[in-house]
Write a protein that holds these residues in place. Sequence first.
Motif, short mmCIF file in Angstrom:
data_model
loop_
_atom_site.label_atom_id
_atom_site.label_comp_id
_atom_site.label_asym_id
_atom_site.label_seq_id
_atom_site.Cartn_x
_atom_site.Cartn_y
_atom_site.Cartn_z
N ALA A 230 47.95 0.98 10.75
CA ALA A 230 46.81 1.48 11.51
C ALA A 230 46.94 1.16 13.00
O ALA A 230 46.54 1.96 13.86
CB ALA A 230 45.52 0.87 10.95
N ILE A 231 47.52 0.01 13.31
CA ILE A 231 47.68 -0.41 14.71
C ILE A 231 48.79 0.38 15.40
O ILE A 231 48.63 0.87 16.52
CB ILE A 231 47.96 -1.92 14.80
N HIS A 232 49.93 0.52 14.72
CA HIS A 232 51.12 1.05 15.38
C HIS A 232 51.42 2.51 15.09
O HIS A 232 52.28 3.10 15.75
CB HIS A 232 52.34 0.18 15.01
N ARG A 233 50.73 3.09 14.10
CA ARG A 233 50.90 4.51 13.80
C ARG A 233 52.37 4.88 13.63
O ARG A 233 52.93 5.76 14.32
CB ARG A 233 50.26 5.36 14.91
N ILE A 234 53.00 4.21 12.72
CA ILE A 234 54.42 4.43 12.46
C ILE A 234 54.64 5.74 11.72
O ILE A 234 55.64 6.44 11.94
CB ILE A 234 54.98 3.23 11.66
N GLY A 235 53.71 6.09 10.84
CA GLY A 235 53.84 7.32 10.05
C GLY A 235 54.13 8.56 10.88
O GLY A 235 55.05 9.34 10.56
N PRO A 236 53.37 8.83 11.96
CA PRO A 236 53.66 10.01 12.77
C PRO A 236 55.06 10.01 13.37
O PRO A 236 55.69 11.07 13.49
CB PRO A 236 52.57 9.94 13.87
N GLU A 237 55.56 8.83 13.77
CA GLU A 237 56.93 8.76 14.30
C GLU A 237 57.95 9.11 13.22
O GLU A 237 58.97 9.75 13.49
CB GLU A 237 57.21 7.36 14.85
N ILE A 238 57.66 8.69 11.99
CA ILE A 238 58.56 9.02 10.88
C ILE A 238 58.56 10.52 10.63
O ILE A 238 59.63 11.14 10.44
CB ILE A 238 58.14 8.26 9.60
N ARG A 239 57.38 11.13 10.67
CA ARG A 239 57.30 12.58 10.43
C ARG A 239 57.99 13.37 11.54
O ARG A 239 58.47 14.49 11.30
CB ARG A 239 55.84 13.00 10.28
N ARG A 240 58.05 12.80 12.73
CA ARG A 240 58.78 13.45 13.82
C ARG A 240 60.28 13.13 13.78
O ARG A 240 61.02 13.50 14.69
CB ARG A 240 58.20 13.01 15.17
N GLN A 241 60.68 12.42 12.73
CA GLN A 241 62.09 12.05 12.53
C GLN A 241 62.63 11.27 13.72
O GLN A 241 63.73 11.52 14.21
CB GLN A 241 62.95 13.29 12.25
N GLN A 242 61.84 10.31 14.17
CA GLN A 242 62.22 9.50 15.32
C GLN A 242 62.46 8.03 14.96
O GLN A 242 62.54 7.20 15.86
CB GLN A 242 61.14 9.59 16.40
N THR A 243 62.59 7.72 13.65
CA THR A 243 62.66 6.32 13.25
C THR A 243 63.83 6.04 12.31
O THR A 243 64.05 6.79 11.35
CB THR A 243 61.34 5.91 12.54
N ARG A 244 64.52 4.97 12.61
CA ARG A 244 65.54 4.45 11.69
C ARG A 244 64.95 3.28 10.91
O ARG A 244 64.26 2.44 11.48
CB ARG A 244 66.79 3.99 12.44
N LEU A 245 65.24 3.23 9.62
CA LEU A 245 64.78 2.14 8.76
C LEU A 245 65.97 1.26 8.43
O LEU A 245 66.99 1.74 7.93
CB LEU A 245 64.17 2.70 7.47
N ILE A 246 65.85 -0.03 8.72
CA ILE A 246 66.93 -0.98 8.51
C ILE A 246 66.43 -2.11 7.62
O ILE A 246 65.40 -2.72 7.91
CB ILE A 246 67.46 -1.54 9.85
N GLY A 247 67.15 -2.39 6.56
CA GLY A 247 66.79 -3.46 5.65
C GLY A 247 67.84 -4.56 5.67
O GLY A 247 69.02 -4.29 5.49
N THR A 248 67.40 -5.79 5.90
CA THR A 248 68.32 -6.92 5.90
C THR A 248 67.77 -8.00 4.99
O THR A 248 66.87 -8.75 5.37
CB THR A 248 68.55 -7.45 7.33
#
Length: 374
Positions: A230-248
């Motif tokens: 809710a604070i960072h609104r990550i979902g819209p960035e994902i839908r715009r295909q602007q996000t890489r997901l990294i798991g460590t």
Amino acid sequence: MERIPPWPGRAGRSYPSSYGRSGEEELFAALDLGTNNCRLMVAAQTTGGFRVVDSYSRMVKLGEGLHHTGRLAGPAMERTLDALRICAERVGRRPLKAIRAVATEACRRAENGADFLRRAKAETGFDISIISGREEAGLAVESCASLIHSSRFGAPRNRALLFDIGGGSTEIAWVRVDPFRQTRDLIGYLSLPVGVITLSEQFGHVSPHDPASYAHMVAYTKQALHEFEAIHRIGPEIRRQQTRLIGTSGTVTTLASLVLGLPRYARAAVDGTQLPSVSARKAVRMLHEMGRAGIEAHPCIGPDRATFVLPGCAIFEAIHDMWPIEDIIVADRGLRDGMVLRMIRKAGPTPRHYHRPSVLGPIPFQHSIQATGS
């Protein structure tokens, strides 16, 4: 960031260096004392990075029982001190330029965490500092910088979402990326007090192999992510295909090893791979079908880690349910890598000089190197 002192060790007993000093390599050591594992890395500075000289990891379960008592338990502290003594002996044999040792969630939360670290310093020589969740997230981002900017994973992205599933907590970092300047800034972080040990203890009365119980773990973890979204609104960035997901984390590297069909865990085969989310989900289902006996027998997992595999998968699925990015970049790297990179950057192109460390003996036993992906 605080000054990084050279390794002082303990007075009274020293070891000759067994490390070849041809080329006058500068060595840096990083120790990560987590809720589940004690890890050490000794690395030599190279052009543009570092080369691992020695690596040690032992599952100590320092946070065992912490969820119920709020304190570090006696047996857990003794296991951890045994591992720290081994680490002290290993760094005591090498000429180090700098060393840093940190502790994370277990010592942050425990009433007796600071007391334990004072005892650890007296008995092993390690001056271990408790770091905040923000610094923990920042070190994870530092360790994965090359993956954040790598062109191997397609077109540049201006955001990265990194998660690190630990024993006592899960760190999530939301990162602004400038692909042209090759820079990154931590926009926000979440230190979620849910890790593989804490989740397994919290739901200890139910079996994670039971579908309903496992779904409850996923839902519980996902609920804790809503405010961050809710604070960072990550979902819209994902839908715009602007996000890489990294798991460590050990969870993600385990899923990758299952997807790759490795006969045994191999860091070189896992680190830096791109794991399709569909394949990761199938690997989770595979683990459910294996049952406890099958998980214990799997060569990439083993009996020591079997208890924590499905709780880790529940945390992973909660994260991916909230932020459904198609591919996950898998990183077998962590706080040690980030600490070494920071020490190297801080050292800069200074004249090479060495501090000969020492440790107090006798060290009662030795163990061989255990370089793992957990």
